[in-house]
Each structure stands twice: as C-alpha cells, then as structure tokens.
Design a protein around this motif. Structure first.
Motif, PDB file in Angstrom:
ATOM      1  N   ALA A 215       0.842  -1.195   0.000  1.00  0.00           N
ATOM      2  CA  ALA A 215       0.000   0.000   0.000  1.00  0.00           C
ATOM      3  C   ALA A 215       0.880   1.250   0.000  1.00  0.00           C
ATOM      4  N   THR A 216       0.355   2.312  -0.604  1.00  0.00           N
ATOM      5  CA  THR A 216       1.150   3.534  -0.749  1.00  0.00           C
ATOM      6  C   THR A 216       0.642   4.695   0.104  1.00  0.00           C
ATOM      7  N   ASP A 217      -0.654   4.706   0.427  1.00  0.00           N
ATOM      8  CA  ASP A 217      -1.246   5.825   1.158  1.00  0.00           C
ATOM      9  C   ASP A 217      -2.153   5.276   2.257  1.00  0.00           C
ATOM     10  N   PHE A 218      -2.099   5.922   3.444  1.00  0.00           N
ATOM     11  CA  PHE A 218      -2.769   5.402   4.626  1.00  0.00           C
ATOM     12  C   PHE A 218      -3.664   6.487   5.212  1.00  0.00           C
ATOM     13  N   ILE A 219      -4.968   6.243   5.220  1.00  0.00           N
ATOM     14  CA  ILE A 219      -5.943   7.242   5.634  1.00  0.00           C
ATOM     15  C   ILE A 219      -6.697   6.747   6.859  1.00  0.00           C
ATOM     16  N   ASP A 220      -6.617   7.524   7.950  1.00  0.00           N
ATOM     17  CA  ASP A 220      -7.375   7.215   9.171  1.00  0.00           C
ATOM     18  C   ASP A 220      -8.731   7.899   9.059  1.00  0.00           C
TER      19      ASP A 220
END
Length: 354
Positions: A215-220
């Motif tokens: 994965a490249t982007d991590f959104i909470d």
C-alpha cells in the motif's frame, strides 16, 4: 463415535456439544481439524443467535480450517488419508447446472447455504465435507498450515473481489476497510498491477502490514472526510474501490471515490442493515457508468491450489495477518473474545487443535 464441536446455542451464547461422527457419502471426506480461525461473520452469527441463518443454531461455528484427511468415500480419486488439506470455505457444487453455466459458487453446499443435519462448521474435531475432489486443496510441502489457514476465506474473498475490479496496470485503487480481507486485497491489487493503493482504516497494526504488502497511502477515517482527502491527494476519482469493511453507507462512499466508468466491488456482508440506500449524486443519477458488484468468496480445489501456489513461490505471505496464536481447541473461546472486545492489536487469530 463422538466428537466435540463449539456451537451457537442462542444470542451471545456458545457452548461445547457432543456430535456423532457422520457416515460419509461416496464423494465425501472426514477431515481431522488441525487449525481454525474465527472471523467477523462468526461473531455476527453468535451475537445475533444466527438470526440471518437460523438453521445454524445448535451447529458448530466456523468456516476457516486446515486439517488432515482422515477418511474418504469410495468415489474420491485425488485425496487419501494423511493428506494435508485446505477445506474450501465456499463449497461450490461443481455437479450442478450453475457450474455448467460457469458460475459454480451460485450453488453453494457449505453449511451456510444448505441445512444438512450431519454438517455444521469447522470448529469441530472432524469436519464432514460433501465433495472432497472438488472442495479440498492439497497444501504444498513447503507451505505451512499457518500460511494455508488464511487461504480459504481471507485470500479467496479478497482476491475474488479484486478480480472483479478489473484492474489495469497502473490503476489507482482504494481498500475501504483494511482488516484482514482488505490487507489481502492490497496483495491482490499489487499482483494485478495497481499503481497507487490507498487504504482506509484506523489501526496501526493493519497499516503496518498494509505497507509491507505494498500500500502507498494510509488514511485514518477518524481524521475527517476521508473521501475528500483521497480525491485531493489523487487529483480526482480513483479507478476502483474494494469495500471490505464499514456499513452499507460504505457503498455511497465508494461511489463518491470512483471515477465515471469505474467499479465498486463489495465483499462485505451488511448483516446489520435491512436496506442499503445509495446517493443518487454519487451514482451520477443513474447514468455515471459506475458499476457496483456484490461479490461472494470463491471456492473449489482449482482456485485454492492456485492461491497456494502463490504462497509456495513467495508471491504471497498471508501469515503476516496472524497476530494471535492459541493452542488447544478449548481456546476458541479466547480467540472469539478478541473480536467481542474489539482488541485493536487483532488482525487474525488462529487456534491449533492440539
């Protein structure tokens, strides 16, 4: 002969019961349970007392297991006692008209779809499978049972959902929900050639594994409007969204994320909601060319052995999902409790029947 199984006896009530060992049919098999893994579907059924599938009351829970063949029917050709096997979670009837039409999983012989008095789930000492040659899979010598236990549901569900996204090289995709299925979705999307892969969740343990998987982007999702944030980061809508968590409102969120002509692939069961309400704006008032697919876990020997080949040759490391290990079948209760307690360190637990 008597065997023990862990059954749902009512809402929020589970207990151990004795069952007779069934007499198998000519195509069937008895599998000695080695490892099982509870999942959120089991917890929903427990907490509701099987309100959505009432014929499961009083039957063993579970659908994720690996084991050793104990006995096979007279017509079984490809398996013998002593073989290490994955038991298909979704058990298509390959001797059906649906199979001839190219959709065998639409005729499903798992305990969830048919009420067979001799068959329940996998939280039992010996599991009775109706069609061994069609719905067992050989575990390669170099693949551990810990790796294999993630294949029948986590891998099968996620990879089928991602297949339905029809990913092209360099596509941008979103995993809406990054629990164990979403994490396997990351693996599948990367193997399919996705470029940018957004994951939406809130637990560090899941984000850490998602990064290892590509994965490249991590959104909470606690940090505000995640749809708006992804659209800003991506410079517009994404090519596809795998819905692997949340509530039925997640479908509208996915429609807001995906481009015109894009695909939303849903692998989540929305047991808690009677109806799913879609936003016409997100859907482009019905003419956006956006596709919503309701995807069930795939099953059967052929596809499971393909997945196990990915593990065998190092393309897939599903064992990274395992965060908790228990020994002794009585520890199923402890593994189930992790879900009930919403333990934030949990991805997947496994229980050895030793």
């Amino acid at each position: 002969m008597i065997m023990k199984g862990y059954v749902i006896a009512g809402a929020n009530k589970a207990e151990w019961r004795d069952f007779p060992v069934p007499k198998i049919n000519p195509y069937g098999a008895l599998i000695k349970t080695e490892i099982v893994s509870p999942c959120t579907t089991d917890i929903h059924l427990l907490q509701t007392g099987c309100a959505s599938i009432p014929h499961l009351v009083g039957k063993a829970m579970g659908h994720e297991m690996v084991g050793t063949v104990q006995e096979v029917g007279s017509a079984v050709k490809n398996f013998k006692p002593g073989d290490r096997v994955v038991v298909s979670a979704c058990q298509p009837n390959f001797r059906s008209m649906e199979a001839q039409a190219g959709m065998p999983k639409l005729n499903n012989t798992s305990q969830y779809w048919i009420d067979d008095p001799d068959r329940g789930g996998s939280f039992i000492e010996q599991y009775y499978l109706l069609d061994a040659d069609m719905n067992l899979a050989h575990i390669p010598d170099s693949v551990t049972m810990e790796q294999a236990i993630m294949v029948p549901d986590m891998v099968s569900t996620a990879f089928e959902g991602v297949r339905e996204l029809e990913i092209k090289y360099g596509d941008t995709v979103v995993m809406l929900g990054v629990g164990p299925v979403g994490l396997m979705g990351v693996c599948a999307a990367v193997l399919k050639g996705a470029g940018r892969v957004f994951v939406i969740g809130s637990r560090k343990v899941c984000f850490d594994v998602a990064k290892e998987y590509g994965a490249t982007d991590f959104i909470d999702y606690h940090d505000g409007d995640f749809v708006k944030k992804i659209l800003e980061l991506n410079g517009g809508p994404v090519d596809g969204v795998l819905v692997s968590g949340g509530s039925s409102s997640s479908i509208t969120e996915a429609l807001n994320l995906v481009k015109r002509g894009g695909i939303v692939s849903n692998v989540t069961a929305f047991f808690a909601d009677e109806n799913t309400v879609l936003s016409n704006v997100a859907w482009g008032y019905g003419y956006s060319e956006k596709t919503i697919k309701a995807v069930e876990c795939t099953g059967g020997r052929w596809i499971l052995e393909k997945f196990l080949s990915l593990v065998e040759y190092g393309r897939l490391q599903p064992e990274k999902l395992i965060t908790h290990r228990f020994h002794g079948m009585g520890k199923i209760e402890d593994a189930v409790q992790l879900f009930i307690d919403h333990d934030r360190s949990l991805i997947k637990p496994i229980v050895y029947f030793d």
